[in-house]
Design a protein around this motif. Sequence first.
Motif, mmCIF file in Angstrom:
data_model
loop_
_atom_site.group_PDB
_atom_site.id
_atom_site.type_symbol
_atom_site.label_atom_id
_atom_site.label_comp_id
_atom_site.label_asym_id
_atom_site.label_seq_id
_atom_site.Cartn_x
_atom_site.Cartn_y
_atom_site.Cartn_z
ATOM 1 N N ILE A 129 0.827 -1.204 0.000
ATOM 2 C CA ILE A 129 0.000 0.000 0.000
ATOM 3 C C ILE A 129 0.861 1.254 0.000
ATOM 4 C CG2 ILE A 129 -1.629 1.348 1.394
ATOM 5 C CD1 ILE A 129 -2.856 -1.334 2.273
ATOM 6 N N ALA A 130 1.924 1.260 0.815
ATOM 7 C CA ALA A 130 2.797 2.431 0.900
ATOM 8 C C ALA A 130 3.483 2.713 -0.442
ATOM 9 C CB ALA A 130 3.833 2.236 2.000
ATOM 10 N N LEU A 131 4.042 1.665 -1.067
ATOM 11 C CA LEU A 131 4.732 1.850 -2.348
ATOM 12 C C LEU A 131 3.746 2.268 -3.447
ATOM 13 C CD1 LEU A 131 7.251 -1.151 -2.384
ATOM 14 C CD2 LEU A 131 7.762 1.272 -2.060
ATOM 15 N N THR A 132 2.558 1.670 -3.425
ATOM 16 C CA THR A 132 1.562 2.008 -4.442
ATOM 17 C C THR A 132 1.119 3.455 -4.324
ATOM 18 O OG1 THR A 132 0.781 -0.284 -4.499
ATOM 19 C CG2 THR A 132 -0.681 1.403 -5.400
ATOM 20 N N LEU A 133 0.906 3.930 -3.087
ATOM 21 C CA LEU A 133 0.511 5.326 -2.894
ATOM 22 C C LEU A 133 1.588 6.276 -3.413
ATOM 23 C CD1 LEU A 133 -1.144 5.237 0.646
ATOM 24 C CD2 LEU A 133 -2.261 5.796 -1.519
ATOM 25 N N ALA A 134 2.865 5.951 -3.137
ATOM 26 C CA ALA A 134 3.958 6.801 -3.616
ATOM 27 C C ALA A 134 4.000 6.824 -5.144
ATOM 28 C CB ALA A 134 5.282 6.306 -3.048
ATOM 29 N N LEU A 135 3.835 5.650 -5.760
ATOM 30 C CA LEU A 135 3.863 5.574 -7.222
ATOM 31 C C LEU A 135 2.698 6.342 -7.837
ATOM 32 C CD1 LEU A 135 4.910 4.434 -9.902
ATOM 33 C CD2 LEU A 135 3.518 2.390 -9.475
ATOM 34 N N ARG A 140 0.359 10.619 -11.090
ATOM 35 C CA ARG A 140 -0.655 11.668 -11.256
ATOM 36 C C ARG A 140 -0.003 13.018 -11.518
ATOM 37 N NH1 ARG A 140 -6.227 10.938 -7.946
ATOM 38 N NH2 ARG A 140 -6.821 8.995 -8.965
ATOM 39 N N HIS A 141 1.126 13.264 -10.883
ATOM 40 C CA HIS A 141 1.856 14.505 -11.162
ATOM 41 C C HIS A 141 2.292 14.536 -12.624
ATOM 42 C CE1 HIS A 141 4.833 17.695 -11.003
ATOM 43 N NE2 HIS A 141 5.738 16.838 -11.434
ATOM 44 N N VAL A 142 2.827 13.421 -13.113
ATOM 45 C CA VAL A 142 3.284 13.356 -14.507
ATOM 46 C C VAL A 142 2.102 13.489 -15.461
ATOM 47 C CG1 VAL A 142 4.336 11.863 -16.253
ATOM 48 C CG2 VAL A 142 5.346 12.013 -13.975
ATOM 49 N N ALA A 143 0.996 12.793 -15.162
ATOM 50 C CA ALA A 143 -0.177 12.848 -16.041
ATOM 51 C C ALA A 143 -0.736 14.265 -16.126
ATOM 52 C CB ALA A 143 -1.247 11.882 -15.548
ATOM 53 N N ASP A 154 -2.448 3.982 -16.156
ATOM 54 C CA ASP A 154 -1.627 3.162 -15.263
ATOM 55 C C ASP A 154 -1.816 3.612 -13.823
ATOM 56 O OD1 ASP A 154 0.077 0.955 -15.211
ATOM 57 O OD2 ASP A 154 1.841 2.212 -14.936
ATOM 58 N N SER A 155 -1.948 4.918 -13.622
ATOM 59 C CA SER A 155 -2.180 5.446 -12.284
ATOM 60 C C SER A 155 -3.518 4.962 -11.729
ATOM 61 C CB SER A 155 -2.151 6.980 -12.323
ATOM 62 O OG SER A 155 -2.575 7.522 -11.091
ATOM 63 N N LEU A 156 -4.553 4.991 -12.557
ATOM 64 C CA LEU A 156 -5.857 4.505 -12.116
ATOM 65 C C LEU A 156 -5.809 3.017 -11.791
ATOM 66 C CD1 LEU A 156 -8.242 6.344 -14.603
ATOM 67 C CD2 LEU A 156 -8.038 6.731 -12.141
ATOM 68 N N HIS A 157 -5.054 2.265 -12.589
ATOM 69 C CA HIS A 157 -4.952 0.826 -12.340
ATOM 70 C C HIS A 157 -4.269 0.557 -11.004
ATOM 71 C CE1 HIS A 157 -4.585 -3.428 -13.204
ATOM 72 N NE2 HIS A 157 -3.310 -3.350 -12.891
ATOM 73 N N TYR A 158 -3.169 1.245 -10.740
ATOM 74 C CA TYR A 158 -2.486 1.044 -9.466
ATOM 75 C C TYR A 158 -3.336 1.523 -8.300
ATOM 76 C CZ TYR A 158 2.056 -0.608 -11.092
ATOM 77 O OH TYR A 158 3.056 -1.376 -11.610
ATOM 78 N N LEU A 159 -4.097 2.586 -8.516
ATOM 79 C CA LEU A 159 -4.992 3.055 -7.463
ATOM 80 C C LEU A 159 -6.034 1.985 -7.151
ATOM 81 C CD1 LEU A 159 -5.477 5.552 -5.695
ATOM 82 C CD2 LEU A 159 -7.123 6.334 -7.397
ATOM 83 N N GLY A 160 -6.498 1.292 -8.187
ATOM 84 C CA GLY A 160 -7.421 0.192 -7.987
ATOM 85 C C GLY A 160 -6.807 -0.969 -7.224
ATOM 86 N N ASP A 161 -5.468 -1.121 -7.297
ATOM 87 C CA ASP A 161 -4.790 -2.186 -6.565
ATOM 88 C C ASP A 161 -4.897 -1.998 -5.057
ATOM 89 O OD1 ASP A 161 -4.088 -3.164 -8.985
ATOM 90 O OD2 ASP A 161 -1.972 -2.604 -8.875
ATOM 91 N N LEU A 162 -5.122 -0.764 -4.625
ATOM 92 C CA LEU A 162 -5.207 -0.509 -3.183
ATOM 93 C C LEU A 162 -6.393 -1.235 -2.557
ATOM 94 C CD1 LEU A 162 -4.413 3.310 -3.067
ATOM 95 C CD2 LEU A 162 -2.911 1.432 -2.383
#
Length: 295
Positions: A129-135, A140-143, A154-162
Amino acid sequence: MVPRDTDDRLNLSAGIASVSVALVLIAAKLWALFQTGALSVAATLADSALDLVMSLGALAAIAYAARPADDDHAFGHSAAEDLAALGQCLFILISAAMIAGAAAQRLASPAPAAIGAETTGIAVMGLSIALTLALVGWQRHVARSTGNRVVAADSLHYLGDLVPAIGAIGALWASRRFDLAWIDPAVAIGAALLMAQGALRIGRDAWDALMDRAVDAETVAGIEAIARGFPGVHGHHDLRTRRSGGRVFINLHIELDGSQSLTQAHDIGAALKRAILEHYPRADVIIHKDPVRPQ
C-alpha cells in the motif's frame, strides 16, 4: 508551452517507476504467499505480476510513441500506447477469471484451507500500500504535467490495486482473529471483479482510440466555442477529432473573407491555431481555409 522532450522524460520516468515498484511488490508478495497460503494474497500477487507486464508494455509504448513523426508515420507513433493498453486488457481479464475460479473452488470446499503467518502477510500488504501510494502520487503529477493517457490509465490501475490490498489485510486479520477462512476467497473474488471492471474500461478506451472515435463532447464544444466568433472567422464546419495515445488530433474548416489577401487569411488561421493550442496544448491542429463572401 512545455517542450516535447521534457514531457517525454517525465513520461519515461513514470514508466520506469511503475516497473520498479511492480518488481519489488512481486518479490514481497511471492514470499508472503509462501508464508500464508492466502488466496487474497495470491490475488494481489497476480495483479502485481500483471502490473509488471502492463508496466513493461506501457514503458515500451511510451518510448516508441516518443519517437518523432517520419515518412512512414506522418502523424507520429502515439497509437502504440493504445495497442499496449488493449493487450493489457486481455491479460487482466484472463488473470481475473483464474483468480475467481480458484476462489470459488475454495469457497465450495467443505474444509477451507488454513491460512498461516497472518502477521507476515499483513506486513507485506502494508508495504504494498505504501509503495503504491507513492507511485500513484508521482504518476498523477506526470499525467497532469504531460497529459499522457497511458500514464493516467496506469495510475488509475495502481490506485485500484489498493482495494484488494486493503481487502487482503482485512481477510488475514479476520482469519487470525476470528478463524473466518471464507473471508479470504471472498476477498479474492471481489478483487477479481475489480480487475475485470478496470480491464474492460481500459480496453474500451483503447478500442475507441484505435477506431478513431471522436473525442468527448466537452472537448468538441470547447473547440467550437474558440472558433465561433474568432476575429476574422465567419463560420466553421467539418470539425473532425480523434485521440491517439496522449494526443488529440483536430481537423477544422474555417470560412474567411475571400477578398482578403493570402497573408491575411494565413495570419487568421495561425492565430486560431494558437488559440486552440493554448486550451489544448498537446493537440495536433490542422486548419483548412474556405473563402466566402461576407454578408
